[in-house]
Scaffold this motif. Structure first.
Motif, PDB file in Angstrom:
ATOM      1  N   GLY A 176       0.791  -1.228   0.000  1.00  0.00           N
ATOM      2  CA  GLY A 176       0.000   0.000   0.000  1.00  0.00           C
ATOM      3  C   GLY A 176       0.820   1.272   0.000  1.00  0.00           C
ATOM      4  N   THR A 177       2.153   1.132   0.111  1.00  0.00           N
ATOM      5  CA  THR A 177       3.022   2.307   0.206  1.00  0.00           C
ATOM      6  C   THR A 177       3.898   2.484  -1.025  1.00  0.00           C
ATOM      7  OG1 THR A 177       3.116   2.061   2.626  1.00  0.00           O
ATOM      8  CG2 THR A 177       4.800   3.446   1.603  1.00  0.00           C
ATOM      9  N   PHE A 178       4.437   1.380  -1.536  1.00  0.00           N
ATOM     10  CA  PHE A 178       5.401   1.448  -2.629  1.00  0.00           C
ATOM     11  C   PHE A 178       4.789   0.948  -3.940  1.00  0.00           C
ATOM     12  CE2 PHE A 178       7.911   0.388   1.269  1.00  0.00           C
ATOM     13  CZ  PHE A 178       8.504   1.631   1.424  1.00  0.00           C
ATOM     14  N   VAL A 179       5.539   1.092  -5.023  1.00  0.00           N
ATOM     15  CA  VAL A 179       5.163   0.451  -6.281  1.00  0.00           C
ATOM     16  C   VAL A 179       5.228  -1.052  -6.050  1.00  0.00           C
ATOM     17  CG1 VAL A 179       5.790   0.090  -8.683  1.00  0.00           C
ATOM     18  CG2 VAL A 179       6.010   2.375  -7.665  1.00  0.00           C
ATOM     19  N   ASP A 180       4.118  -1.727  -6.233  1.00  0.00           N
ATOM     20  CA  ASP A 180       3.982  -3.130  -5.860  1.00  0.00           C
ATOM     21  C   ASP A 180       4.424  -4.028  -7.008  1.00  0.00           C
ATOM     22  OD1 ASP A 180       3.291  -5.539  -4.775  1.00  0.00           O
ATOM     23  OD2 ASP A 180       1.133  -5.150  -4.673  1.00  0.00           O
ATOM     24  N   GLU A 181       5.548  -4.734  -6.812  1.00  0.00           N
ATOM     25  CA  GLU A 181       6.073  -5.623  -7.851  1.00  0.00           C
ATOM     26  C   GLU A 181       5.529  -7.039  -7.746  1.00  0.00           C
ATOM     27  OE1 GLU A 181      10.253  -5.072  -9.286  1.00  0.00           O
ATOM     28  OE2 GLU A 181      10.488  -4.099  -7.330  1.00  0.00           O
ATOM     29  N   ALA A 182       4.703  -7.300  -6.742  1.00  0.00           N
ATOM     30  CA  ALA A 182       4.093  -8.629  -6.592  1.00  0.00           C
ATOM     31  C   ALA A 182       2.765  -8.671  -7.339  1.00  0.00           C
ATOM     32  CB  ALA A 182       3.893  -8.962  -5.125  1.00  0.00           C
ATOM     33  N   ASP A 183       2.264  -9.897  -7.563  1.00  0.00           N
ATOM     34  CA  ASP A 183       0.997 -10.075  -8.276  1.00  0.00           C
ATOM     35  C   ASP A 183      -0.179 -10.317  -7.338  1.00  0.00           C
ATOM     36  OD1 ASP A 183       1.941 -10.073 -11.129  1.00  0.00           O
ATOM     37  OD2 ASP A 183       3.160 -11.729 -10.364  1.00  0.00           O
ATOM     38  N   PHE A 184       0.098 -10.844  -6.146  1.00  0.00           N
ATOM     39  CA  PHE A 184      -0.970 -11.078  -5.173  1.00  0.00           C
ATOM     40  C   PHE A 184      -0.380 -11.137  -3.770  1.00  0.00           C
ATOM     41  CE2 PHE A 184       0.485 -15.306  -6.482  1.00  0.00           C
ATOM     42  CZ  PHE A 184       0.655 -15.959  -5.256  1.00  0.00           C
ATOM     43  N   HIS A 185      -1.282 -11.037  -2.776  1.00  0.00           N
ATOM     44  CA  HIS A 185      -0.867 -11.020  -1.379  1.00  0.00           C
ATOM     45  C   HIS A 185      -1.813 -11.867  -0.534  1.00  0.00           C
ATOM     46  CE1 HIS A 185       1.828  -7.629  -2.260  1.00  0.00           C
ATOM     47  NE2 HIS A 185       0.849  -7.218  -3.053  1.00  0.00           N
ATOM     48  N   ILE A 186      -1.247 -12.509   0.474  1.00  0.00           N
ATOM     49  CA  ILE A 186      -2.034 -13.255   1.455  1.00  0.00           C
ATOM     50  C   ILE A 186      -1.663 -12.724   2.823  1.00  0.00           C
ATOM     51  CG2 ILE A 186      -2.570 -15.514   2.442  1.00  0.00           C
ATOM     52  CD1 ILE A 186      -1.774 -16.726  -0.277  1.00  0.00           C
ATOM     53  N   ALA A 187      -2.641 -12.167   3.538  1.00  0.00           N
ATOM     54  CA  ALA A 187      -2.402 -11.551   4.842  1.00  0.00           C
ATOM     55  C   ALA A 187      -3.115 -12.367   5.914  1.00  0.00           C
ATOM     56  CB  ALA A 187      -2.904 -10.109   4.843  1.00  0.00           C
ATOM     57  N   ASP A 188      -2.331 -13.076   6.719  1.00  0.00           N
ATOM     58  CA  ASP A 188      -2.850 -13.962   7.753  1.00  0.00           C
ATOM     59  C   ASP A 188      -2.707 -13.282   9.116  1.00  0.00           C
ATOM     60  OD1 ASP A 188      -3.263 -15.969   9.664  1.00  0.00           O
ATOM     61  OD2 ASP A 188      -2.357 -17.526   8.442  1.00  0.00           O
ATOM     62  N   CYS A 189      -3.808 -12.949   9.738  1.00  0.00           N
ATOM     63  CA  CYS A 189      -3.945 -12.330  11.068  1.00  0.00           C
ATOM     64  C   CYS A 189      -3.145 -11.038  11.239  1.00  0.00           C
ATOM     65  CB  CYS A 189      -3.673 -13.315  12.190  1.00  0.00           C
ATOM     66  SG  CYS A 189      -2.023 -14.054  12.290  1.00  0.00           S
ATOM     67  N   PRO A 190      -3.303 -10.067  10.329  1.00  0.00           N
ATOM     68  CA  PRO A 190      -2.613  -8.787  10.499  1.00  0.00           C
ATOM     69  C   PRO A 190      -3.352  -7.893  11.496  1.00  0.00           C
ATOM     70  CG  PRO A 190      -3.999  -8.692   8.569  1.00  0.00           C
ATOM     71  CD  PRO A 190      -4.134 -10.101   9.119  1.00  0.00           C
ATOM     72  N   PHE A 191      -2.634  -6.962  12.113  1.00  0.00           N
ATOM     73  CA  PHE A 191      -3.318  -5.885  12.847  1.00  0.00           C
ATOM     74  C   PHE A 191      -3.630  -4.785  11.842  1.00  0.00           C
ATOM     75  CE2 PHE A 191       1.299  -5.258  13.539  1.00  0.00           C
ATOM     76  CZ  PHE A 191       1.482  -4.003  12.976  1.00  0.00           C
ATOM     77  N   SER A 192      -4.699  -4.048  12.089  1.00  0.00           N
ATOM     78  CA  SER A 192      -5.072  -2.968  11.175  1.00  0.00           C
ATOM     79  C   SER A 192      -4.448  -1.641  11.571  1.00  0.00           C
ATOM     80  CB  SER A 192      -6.601  -2.818  11.113  1.00  0.00           C
ATOM     81  OG  SER A 192      -7.130  -2.562  12.399  1.00  0.00           O
ATOM     82  N   ASP A 193      -4.133  -1.482  12.852  1.00  0.00           N
ATOM     83  CA  ASP A 193      -3.522  -0.252  13.344  1.00  0.00           C
ATOM     84  C   ASP A 193      -2.701  -0.596  14.579  1.00  0.00           C
ATOM     85  OD1 ASP A 193      -3.661   2.942  13.276  1.00  0.00           O
ATOM     86  OD2 ASP A 193      -3.837   2.285  15.360  1.00  0.00           O
ATOM     87  N   PHE A 194      -1.413  -0.252  14.566  1.00  0.00           N
ATOM     88  CA  PHE A 194      -0.540  -0.689  15.655  1.00  0.00           C
ATOM     89  C   PHE A 194      -0.859   0.013  16.974  1.00  0.00           C
ATOM     90  CE2 PHE A 194       3.882  -1.209  17.508  1.00  0.00           C
ATOM     91  CZ  PHE A 194       3.682  -2.540  17.817  1.00  0.00           C
ATOM     92  N   SER A 195      -1.275   1.273  16.916  1.00  0.00           N
ATOM     93  CA  SER A 195      -1.649   1.967  18.153  1.00  0.00           C
ATOM     94  C   SER A 195      -2.811   1.257  18.833  1.00  0.00           C
ATOM     95  CB  SER A 195      -2.028   3.426  17.859  1.00  0.00           C
ATOM     96  OG  SER A 195      -0.908   4.153  17.394  1.00  0.00           O
TER      97      SER A 195
END
Length: 308
Positions: A176-195
């Motif tokens: 979400g921040t850089f030019v994304d060179e990957a084709d897909f992502h799998i996010a397993d149990c991420p936090f949405s906001d660290f605070s």
């Protein structure tokens, strides 16, 4: 009398300042220098659970790679190549773990037709780096790893990223921040906001109930490590991700609460998929639901054309 009042006020102010300083250093020490799991413990745990096959690991075709981080240290990665294919998935482990914990996902992706890259985050395993930043500096590390692997496999080869816990947050922050060179992502149990995540942990494990502690910690974190907690917020950048994302969480997770993954899923625009397992503590969705987990990943890859 006036002089006495000023003296007492000065003493009280000094004591409060000293206490806040002590709290700020202790709080940021806990974050920056979070105790790592012992490498031998991780290896033994994965072998006993049959998630790490020593013979496979010793005999599989692989390359050891050292990649220079823009943050000033070397990152250790292993490019696992059991298959004659350029299709590759980069696996990002969670906090206090290391690349050995990622091998179980490498085997999963092998069954689905992909080679894998496992690596150690900064201050974990064999990688350098003095502090853990829960995704702030890790996202730029991931960026250089993605670029290095993309150069190896070519622009046309399929490249995915799988992240677990802090690794999942790092994946979202990168994409979400850089030019994304990957084709897909799998996010397993991420936090949405660290605070919000830190406040949840404080309220669960300490008498602290207000956000004042976070404001104090932010002052010292900025001075000591160059960032603040509010800058580690996947929620703020997930809307920028254009590539397909599979979001995974377990409903029994009481460390990072499932609503955070649902929140990220709802904020993500375009192609996406959500899977909530009923069983599994934090980072245990695969461990406790291995067959269903693999079917979910396969369905995601099939749905968006990544099995070709």
């Amino acid at each position: 009398m006036k002089r006495r009042v000023l003296y007492i006020t000065g003493v009280i102010s000094s004591v409060i300042t000293a206490l806040l300083t002590i709290f700020g250093f202790l709080a940021t020490n806990r974050l920056m220098f979070l105790k790592m799991k012992d490498s031998e413990f991780i290896l033994e745990r994965e072998i006993i659970s049959k998630r790490f096959d020593e013979h496979w690991y010793q005999t599989v075709r692989k390359d050891d790679i050292w990649i220079e981080s823009p943050n000033g240290y070397l990152l250790k990665a292993i490019f696992l190549k059991p298959l004659e294919t350029a299709k590759t998935v980069i696996v990002c482990h969670g906090v206090t773990e290391n690349k050995i914990n990622s091998i179980k996902y490498a085997r999963l992706f092998e069954r689905l037709g992909y080679n894998s890259v496992v690596y150690d985050h900064r201050r974990h395993g064999d990688s350098g780096g003095k502090t853990t930043s829960f995704g702030f500096y890790e996202k730029t590390d991931l960026q250089v790893i993605v670029h290095a692997i993309r150069e190896r496999i070519g622009k046309r080869a399929l490249l995915g990223i799988h992240g677990e816990s802090m690794g999942a947050a790092t994946t979202i922050l990168y994409a979400g921040t850089f030019v994304d060179e990957a084709d897909f992502h799998i996010a397993d149990c991420p936090f949405s906001d660290f605070s919000e995540q830190i406040l949840h942990i404080l309220r669960k494990n300490t008498p602290i109930r207000t956000a004042m502690a976070l404001r104090i910690a932010n002052v010292f974190l900025k001075m000591r490590d160059g960032y603040t907690l509010n800058l580690v917020s996947p929620r703020e950048v997930v809307k920028n991700i254009s590539k397909p994302v599979l979001f995974i969480h377990s409903m029994e997770d009481d460390f990072i609460l499932p609503y955070m993954t649902v929140e990220l899923y709802e904020a993500k625009k375009g192609d996406k998929m959500l899977k909530l397992f009923q069983k599994g503590a934090h980072s245990k969705s695969f461990n406790d639901n291995p067959v269903q987990y693999e079917k979910t990943v396969q369905e995601f890859l099939d749905r968006f054309g990544f099995r070709n």
